[in-house]
Design an enzyme around this catalytic site. Structure first.
Site, PDB file in Angstrom:
ATOM      1  N   LYS A   1       0.833  -1.218   0.000  1.00  0.00           N
ATOM      2  CA  LYS A   1       0.000   0.000   0.000  1.00  0.00           C
ATOM      3  C   LYS A   1       0.862   1.261   0.000  1.00  0.00           C
ATOM      4  CE  LYS A   1       0.510   1.342   4.428  1.00  0.00           C
ATOM      5  NZ  LYS A   1       0.822   2.665   4.939  1.00  0.00           N
TER       6      LYS A   1
ATOM      7  N   ASP B   1      -6.085   0.267   5.102  1.00  0.00           N
ATOM      8  CA  ASP B   1      -4.742   0.829   5.203  1.00  0.00           C
ATOM      9  C   ASP B   1      -4.318   1.461   3.879  1.00  0.00           C
ATOM     10  OD1 ASP B   1      -2.465   1.498   6.485  1.00  0.00           O
ATOM     11  OD2 ASP B   1      -1.636  -0.510   6.656  1.00  0.00           O
TER      12      ASP B   1
ATOM     13  N   ARG C   1       2.944  10.003   4.503  1.00  0.00           N
ATOM     14  CA  ARG C   1       4.330  10.248   4.101  1.00  0.00           C
ATOM     15  C   ARG C   1       4.567   9.796   2.654  1.00  0.00           C
ATOM     16  NH1 ARG C   1       4.583  10.274   9.699  1.00  0.00           N
ATOM     17  NH2 ARG C   1       2.584   9.300   9.340  1.00  0.00           N
TER      18      ARG C   1
HETATM   19  N1  LIG Z   1       3.745   7.289  11.067  1.00  0.00           N
HETATM   20  C1  LIG Z   1       2.643   6.534  11.033  1.00  0.00           C
HETATM   21  O1  LIG Z   1       1.525   7.019  11.116  1.00  0.00           O
HETATM   22  C2  LIG Z   1       2.787   5.050  10.901  1.00  0.00           C
HETATM   23  C3  LIG Z   1       1.658   4.255  11.098  1.00  0.00           C
HETATM   24  C4  LIG Z   1       1.762   2.874  10.972  1.00  0.00           C
HETATM   25  C5  LIG Z   1       2.995   2.323  10.666  1.00  0.00           C
HETATM   26  N2  LIG Z   1       4.073   3.135  10.487  1.00  0.00           N
HETATM   27  C6  LIG Z   1       5.352   2.478  10.195  1.00  0.00           C
HETATM   28  O2  LIG Z   1       6.236   2.713  11.286  1.00  0.00           O
HETATM   29  C7  LIG Z   1       7.579   2.662  10.828  1.00  0.00           C
HETATM   30  C8  LIG Z   1       8.303   3.878  11.366  1.00  0.00           C
HETATM   31  O3  LIG Z   1       7.807   5.017  10.675  1.00  0.00           O
HETATM   32  P1  LIG Z   1       7.586   6.437  11.348  1.00  0.00           P
HETATM   33  O4  LIG Z   1       6.444   7.055  10.645  1.00  0.00           O
HETATM   34  O5  LIG Z   1       7.541   6.363  12.815  1.00  0.00           O
HETATM   35  O6  LIG Z   1       8.916   7.169  10.915  1.00  0.00           O
HETATM   36  P2  LIG Z   1       9.218   8.714  10.959  1.00  0.00           P
HETATM   37  O7  LIG Z   1       8.256   9.437  11.822  1.00  0.00           O
HETATM   38  O8  LIG Z   1       9.429   9.153   9.573  1.00  0.00           O
HETATM   39  O9  LIG Z   1      10.604   8.740  11.736  1.00  0.00           O
HETATM   40  C9  LIG Z   1      11.759   8.287  11.142  1.00  0.00           C
HETATM   41  C10 LIG Z   1      12.491   7.433  12.140  1.00  0.00           C
HETATM   42  O10 LIG Z   1      13.576   6.819  11.462  1.00  0.00           O
HETATM   43  C11 LIG Z   1      14.774   7.070  12.172  1.00  0.00           C
HETATM   44  N3  LIG Z   1      15.891   7.160  11.266  1.00  0.00           N
HETATM   45  C12 LIG Z   1      16.051   7.998  10.217  1.00  0.00           C
HETATM   46  N4  LIG Z   1      17.238   7.761   9.634  1.00  0.00           N
HETATM   47  C13 LIG Z   1      17.815   6.751  10.337  1.00  0.00           C
HETATM   48  C14 LIG Z   1      19.051   6.037  10.216  1.00  0.00           C
HETATM   49  N5  LIG Z   1      19.917   6.332   9.249  1.00  0.00           N
HETATM   50  N6  LIG Z   1      19.305   5.046  11.103  1.00  0.00           N
HETATM   51  C15 LIG Z   1      18.414   4.742  12.076  1.00  0.00           C
HETATM   52  N7  LIG Z   1      17.235   5.377  12.230  1.00  0.00           N
HETATM   53  C16 LIG Z   1      16.958   6.368  11.376  1.00  0.00           C
HETATM   54  C17 LIG Z   1      14.533   8.404  12.830  1.00  0.00           C
HETATM   55  O11 LIG Z   1      15.438   8.562  13.882  1.00  0.00           O
HETATM   56  P3  LIG Z   1      15.941  10.042  14.256  1.00  0.00           P
HETATM   57  O12 LIG Z   1      14.738  10.777  14.707  1.00  0.00           O
HETATM   58  O13 LIG Z   1      16.943   9.795  15.316  1.00  0.00           O
HETATM   59  O14 LIG Z   1      16.504  10.626  12.994  1.00  0.00           O
HETATM   60  C18 LIG Z   1      13.093   8.219  13.289  1.00  0.00           C
HETATM   61  O15 LIG Z   1      13.041   7.461  14.456  1.00  0.00           O
HETATM   62  C19 LIG Z   1       7.494   2.593   9.289  1.00  0.00           C
HETATM   63  O16 LIG Z   1       7.666   1.275   8.865  1.00  0.00           O
HETATM   64  C20 LIG Z   1       6.073   3.052   8.990  1.00  0.00           C
HETATM   65  O17 LIG Z   1       5.564   2.478   7.794  1.00  0.00           O
HETATM   66  C21 LIG Z   1       4.007   4.466  10.587  1.00  0.00           C
HETATM   67  O1  LIG Z   2       0.378   6.948   5.257  1.00  0.00           O
HETATM   68  P1  LIG Z   2       1.855   6.874   5.428  1.00  0.00           P
HETATM   69  O2  LIG Z   2       2.545   6.865   4.113  1.00  0.00           O
HETATM   70  O3  LIG Z   2       2.348   7.985   6.309  1.00  0.00           O
HETATM   71  O4  LIG Z   2       2.126   5.501   6.179  1.00  0.00           O
HETATM   72  C1  LIG Z   2       1.695   5.408   7.536  1.00  0.00           C
HETATM   73  C2  LIG Z   2       0.829   4.227   7.915  1.00  0.00           C
HETATM   74  O5  LIG Z   2       1.253   3.086   7.287  1.00  0.00           O
HETATM   75  C3  LIG Z   2      -0.672   4.392   7.782  1.00  0.00           C
HETATM   76  O6  LIG Z   2      -1.369   3.277   8.331  1.00  0.00           O
END
Ligand SMILES: NC(=O)c1ccc[n+]([C@@H]2O[C@H](COP(=O)([O-])OP(=O)(O)OC[C@H]3O[C@@H](n4cnc5c(N)ncnc54)[C@H](OP(=O)(O)O)[C@@H]3O)[C@@H](O)[C@H]2O)c1
Ligand SMILES: O=P(O)(O)OC[C@H](O)CO
Length: 329
Positions: free
Chosen positions: A192, A245, A256
């Site tokens: 997705k 999703d 993102r």
């Molecule tokens: N955001 C959502 O709503 C959401 C929902 C469901 C699932 N997810 C999943 O959760 C996972 C994490 O995403 P996120 O949205 O939390 O990410 P994010 O907000 O974009 O944050 C990026 C993360 O990656 C780390 N990072 C960046 N460069 C790095 C490197 N070179 N080495 C190690 N760490 C590094 C950052 O650490 P620093 O801050 O120290 O740079 C930060 O902890 C992904 O797989 C995403 O698909 C996200």
């Molecule tokens: O919607 P994105 O690209 O920020 O991805 C975040 C999560 O996977 C949404 O469930």
């Protein structure tokens, strides 16, 4: 009190730490930056992600000591982008996760290895698949911070594990339920992001809602073909863990992947889009893994192929979308 090790300091780790700690769990929270941990300890806020959320530091314990955080926990929740999982976990001993329950909150694949995160962790730490689960579903961290009604699905072949983790998440604004389809949910969560990224590219090029609706409809069929080729079993892709999703990521202002794609459609290079975003779009990494995996499977995947050509072979987005639009029905 359930003891959880949260691995990662980004938006999703922050949202999950909020939910779990407010429900009474003890959360040891590993982040890589000493300054971020120090800031959390002194202000109760994660300064760069969901910075409005205040944490109760009698339940949340930020630390840069990964081994200590893991040792103290019964559950490990992985919430770093997939590209950084190896870096983060390779410091741990092979037996460090023995007898723990592991939940991946990651929607991506391990680059280079082209493995799902749960498969990588099971292999690296010699764990039975029944000790692993995934948290999925249409849920943006930003809406968790605002306490908007959300739904999560916990996928695991172990029903008890999935139900127990669902229980840790349920609250006034989060509904969570277990499902058995670990691989199917995980592959769809990866797919997705690629689809949303492509929706963003189309949007950036000036395509409208009519086209996006057709793109998403065709994407569901592409998702079905691919997941079925890898893991054939009956599954209802209209469930929120799959279609929900996809929809939230393809349409939301918080996405993102869509935002990243939109910049590519408007002419940004990959590097400049990544720098401007300051957040990680998993779809960029995932499309390479999926494309490589599909070299053997040979499933028709026009959308993922177009995204791969644009992002990795520098073919013009406009040209790829012209080709794609002829394939849609
Ligand atoms: N955001 C959502 O709503 C959401 C929902 C469901 C699932 N997810 C999943 O959760 C996972 C994490 O995403 P996120 O949205 O939390 O990410 P994010 O907000 O974009 O944050 C990026 C993360 O990656 C780390 N990072 C960046 N460069 C790095 C490197 N070179 N080495 C190690 N760490 C590094 C950052 O650490 P620093 O801050 O120290 O740079 C930060 O902890 C992904 O797989 C995403 O698909 C996200
Ligand atoms: O919607 P994105 O690209 O920020 O991805 C975040 C999560 O996977 C949404 O469930």
């Amino acid at each position: 009190m359930e003891k959880i090790a949260m691995i990662g300091g980004g938006s999703w780790a922050t949202a999950l730490t909020k939910i779990l700690s407010e429900n009474g769990a003890r959360v040891g929270w590993w982040q890589r930056s000493k300054d971020d941990v120090q800031h959390l300890r002194s202000t109760r806020h994660n300064r760069r992600y969901l910075s409005s959320v205040a944490f109760d530091l009698t339940r949340v314990f930020p630390s840069t000591d990964l081994e200590e955080v893991v040792k103290e926990a019964d559950w490990l929740v992985l919430a770093v982008p997939a590209a950084f999982v190896k870096d983060a976990l390779d410091k741990l001993d092979r037996d460090a996760l023995k007898n723990k329950r592991i939940i991946s909150a990651i929607k991506g694949m391990i680059p280079g290895k082209n493995l799902l995160v749960t498969d990588y962790v099971a292999e690296r730490f010699r764990l039975p698949v029944a000790s692993l689960g995934i948290v999925a579903g249409p849920c943006h961290a930003e809406e968790v911070a605002l306490e908007k009604q959300s739904y999560l699905t916990i996928g695991s072949v172990d029903h008890q594990l999935a139900e127990d983790f669902s229980q840790l998440l349920r609250n006034r604004y989060v509904k969570a339920h277990p499902m058995a389809d670990l691989d199917g949910i995980e592959y769809c969560a990866v797919m997705k992001n690629i689809i949303a990224l492509t929706c963003g590219i189309a949007h950036g090029l000036g395509y409208g809602d009519n086209f996006q609706a057709v793109l998403v409809s065709n994407a569901v069929q592409e998702m079905r073909r691919f997941v079925h080729a890898l893991n054939p079993q009956p599954r209802d892709l209209s469930a929120s863990a799959y279609l929900g999703d996809l929809l939230v990521t393809a349409y939301s202002q918080f996405s993102r992947n869509r935002t990243f794609g939109s910049m590519i459609g408007r002419g940004y290079s990959v590097k400049s889009a990544q720098m401007e975003m300051n957040m990680v779009a998993e779809g960029y990494y995932a499309v390479k893994s999926i494309y490589e995996l599909n070299k053997e499977l040979k499933v028709p995947m026009p959308i993922a192929t177009a995204a791969y050509h644009i992002l990795y072979e520098k073919i013009s987005p406009a040209v790829e979308l012209e080709i794609l639009k002829e394939k849609f029905r």
